[in-house]
Design a protein around this motif. Structure first.
Motif, mmCIF file in Angstrom:
data_model
loop_
_atom_site.group_PDB
_atom_site.id
_atom_site.type_symbol
_atom_site.label_atom_id
_atom_site.label_comp_id
_atom_site.label_asym_id
_atom_site.label_seq_id
_atom_site.Cartn_x
_atom_site.Cartn_y
_atom_site.Cartn_z
ATOM 1 N N LYS A 204 -29.716 177.656 25.575
ATOM 2 C CA LYS A 204 -30.275 176.302 25.502
ATOM 3 C C LYS A 204 -31.797 176.334 25.538
ATOM 4 N N ASN A 205 -32.361 177.232 26.357
ATOM 5 C CA ASN A 205 -33.820 177.355 26.419
ATOM 6 C C ASN A 205 -34.407 177.837 25.096
ATOM 7 N N ILE A 206 -33.652 178.641 24.369
ATOM 8 C CA ILE A 206 -34.106 179.132 23.062
ATOM 9 C C ILE A 206 -34.066 178.012 22.026
ATOM 10 N N GLY A 207 -33.154 177.050 22.230
ATOM 11 C CA GLY A 207 -33.069 175.933 21.295
ATOM 12 C C GLY A 207 -31.683 175.661 20.746
ATOM 13 N N PHE A 208 -30.691 176.428 21.178
ATOM 14 C CA PHE A 208 -29.329 176.174 20.731
ATOM 15 C C PHE A 208 -28.808 174.898 21.380
ATOM 16 N N VAL A 209 -28.017 174.162 20.633
ATOM 17 C CA VAL A 209 -27.373 172.955 21.161
ATOM 18 C C VAL A 209 -25.877 173.072 20.916
ATOM 19 N N GLU A 210 -25.102 172.477 21.815
ATOM 20 C CA GLU A 210 -23.653 172.532 21.654
ATOM 21 C C GLU A 210 -23.245 171.652 20.489
ATOM 22 N N ALA A 211 -22.497 172.235 19.566
ATOM 23 C CA ALA A 211 -22.077 171.503 18.367
ATOM 24 C C ALA A 211 -20.573 171.337 18.311
#
Length: 91
Positions: free
Chosen positions: A49-56
Protein backbone atom coordinates in the motif's frame (compact mmCIF):
# COMPACT_ATOMS: atom_id res chain seq x y z
CA UNK A 1 7.51 -12.75 -9.12
CA UNK A 2 7.79 -13.89 -5.55
CA UNK A 3 9.27 -11.50 -3.02
CA UNK A 4 11.01 -12.75 0.08
CA UNK A 5 13.47 -11.06 2.38
CA UNK A 6 15.69 -13.02 4.72
CA UNK A 7 14.87 -12.24 8.34
CA UNK A 8 18.25 -10.63 9.04
CA UNK A 9 17.79 -8.22 6.08
CA UNK A 10 14.23 -7.15 6.91
CA UNK A 11 13.19 -3.65 7.97
CA UNK A 12 15.89 -2.06 5.80
CA UNK A 13 13.66 -1.18 2.83
CA UNK A 14 15.33 -3.50 0.31
CA UNK A 15 12.18 -5.32 -0.82
CA UNK A 16 10.17 -2.09 -0.93
CA UNK A 17 12.78 -0.41 -3.09
CA UNK A 18 13.00 -3.41 -5.41
CA UNK A 19 9.23 -3.73 -5.92
CA UNK A 20 8.82 0.05 -6.33
CA UNK A 21 11.60 0.19 -8.95
CA UNK A 22 10.18 -2.79 -10.82
CA UNK A 23 6.74 -1.12 -10.88
CA UNK A 24 8.32 2.07 -12.21
CA UNK A 25 10.06 0.16 -15.01
CA UNK A 26 6.85 -1.68 -15.90
CA UNK A 27 4.92 1.60 -16.01
CA UNK A 28 7.54 3.21 -18.24
CA UNK A 29 7.05 0.33 -20.66
CA UNK A 30 3.29 0.70 -20.80
CA UNK A 31 2.58 -2.22 -18.50
CA UNK A 32 0.35 -2.22 -15.44
CA UNK A 33 1.83 -4.01 -12.42
CA UNK A 34 -0.55 -6.37 -10.64
CA UNK A 35 0.00 -7.99 -7.32
CA UNK A 36 -1.58 -11.00 -5.66
CA UNK A 37 -0.95 -10.47 -1.96
CA UNK A 38 -1.60 -12.78 0.95
CA UNK A 39 -4.21 -11.12 3.16
CA UNK A 40 -2.76 -13.04 6.11
CA UNK A 41 0.48 -11.05 5.91
CA UNK A 42 -0.26 -7.52 7.15
CA UNK A 43 3.41 -6.45 7.06
CA UNK A 44 3.79 -7.07 3.33
CA UNK A 45 0.36 -5.60 2.60
CA UNK A 46 1.33 -2.39 4.39
CA UNK A 47 4.46 -2.18 2.24
CA UNK A 48 2.48 -2.74 -0.95
CA UNK A 49 0.00 0.00 0.00
CA UNK A 50 2.88 2.38 0.77
CA UNK A 51 4.30 1.70 -2.70
CA UNK A 52 0.94 2.61 -4.24
CA UNK A 53 -0.94 -0.65 -4.73
CA UNK A 54 -4.66 -0.53 -4.05
CA UNK A 55 -7.02 -3.42 -3.45
CA UNK A 56 -8.95 -4.13 -6.63
CA UNK A 57 -10.61 -7.41 -5.75
CA UNK A 58 -10.09 -10.89 -4.47
CA UNK A 59 -9.20 -14.12 -6.23
CA UNK A 60 -10.17 -17.71 -5.53
CA UNK A 61 -7.85 -20.67 -5.75
CA UNK A 62 -9.73 -23.43 -7.55
CA UNK A 63 -8.31 -26.93 -7.62
CA UNK A 64 -9.64 -29.87 -9.58
CA UNK A 65 -9.43 -33.47 -8.52
CA UNK A 66 -7.83 -35.80 -11.02
CA UNK A 67 -10.66 -36.19 -13.57
CA UNK A 68 -9.67 -39.65 -14.75
CA UNK A 69 -9.48 -41.06 -11.22
CA UNK A 70 -12.88 -39.52 -10.45
CA UNK A 71 -14.40 -40.91 -13.64
CA UNK A 72 -13.14 -44.44 -13.04
CA UNK A 73 -14.25 -44.38 -9.38
CA UNK A 74 -17.77 -43.27 -10.28
CA UNK A 75 -18.11 -45.39 -13.39
CA UNK A 76 -18.79 -42.26 -15.40
CA UNK A 77 -18.39 -42.04 -19.13
CA UNK A 78 -18.17 -39.16 -21.54
CA UNK A 79 -20.81 -39.85 -24.16
CA UNK A 80 -21.10 -37.54 -27.13
CA UNK A 81 -22.57 -34.26 -25.93
CA UNK A 82 -22.18 -35.21 -22.27
CA UNK A 83 -19.52 -33.49 -20.21
CA UNK A 84 -18.65 -34.68 -16.73
CA UNK A 85 -16.46 -32.69 -14.38
CA UNK A 86 -14.82 -33.64 -11.10
CA UNK A 87 -15.76 -32.04 -7.80
CA UNK A 88 -14.53 -28.48 -7.42
CA UNK A 89 -13.37 -27.07 -4.10
CA UNK A 90 -12.86 -23.36 -3.47
CA UNK A 91 -10.07 -22.81 -0.98
Amino acid sequence: MLTFTSPFLRKKGYASALVAELCLILGQNGLVPKLYADLKNPDSNKIYKNIGFVEAGKIADIRFHDYYKWRSKHGASTQMGQRLLPNVHLL
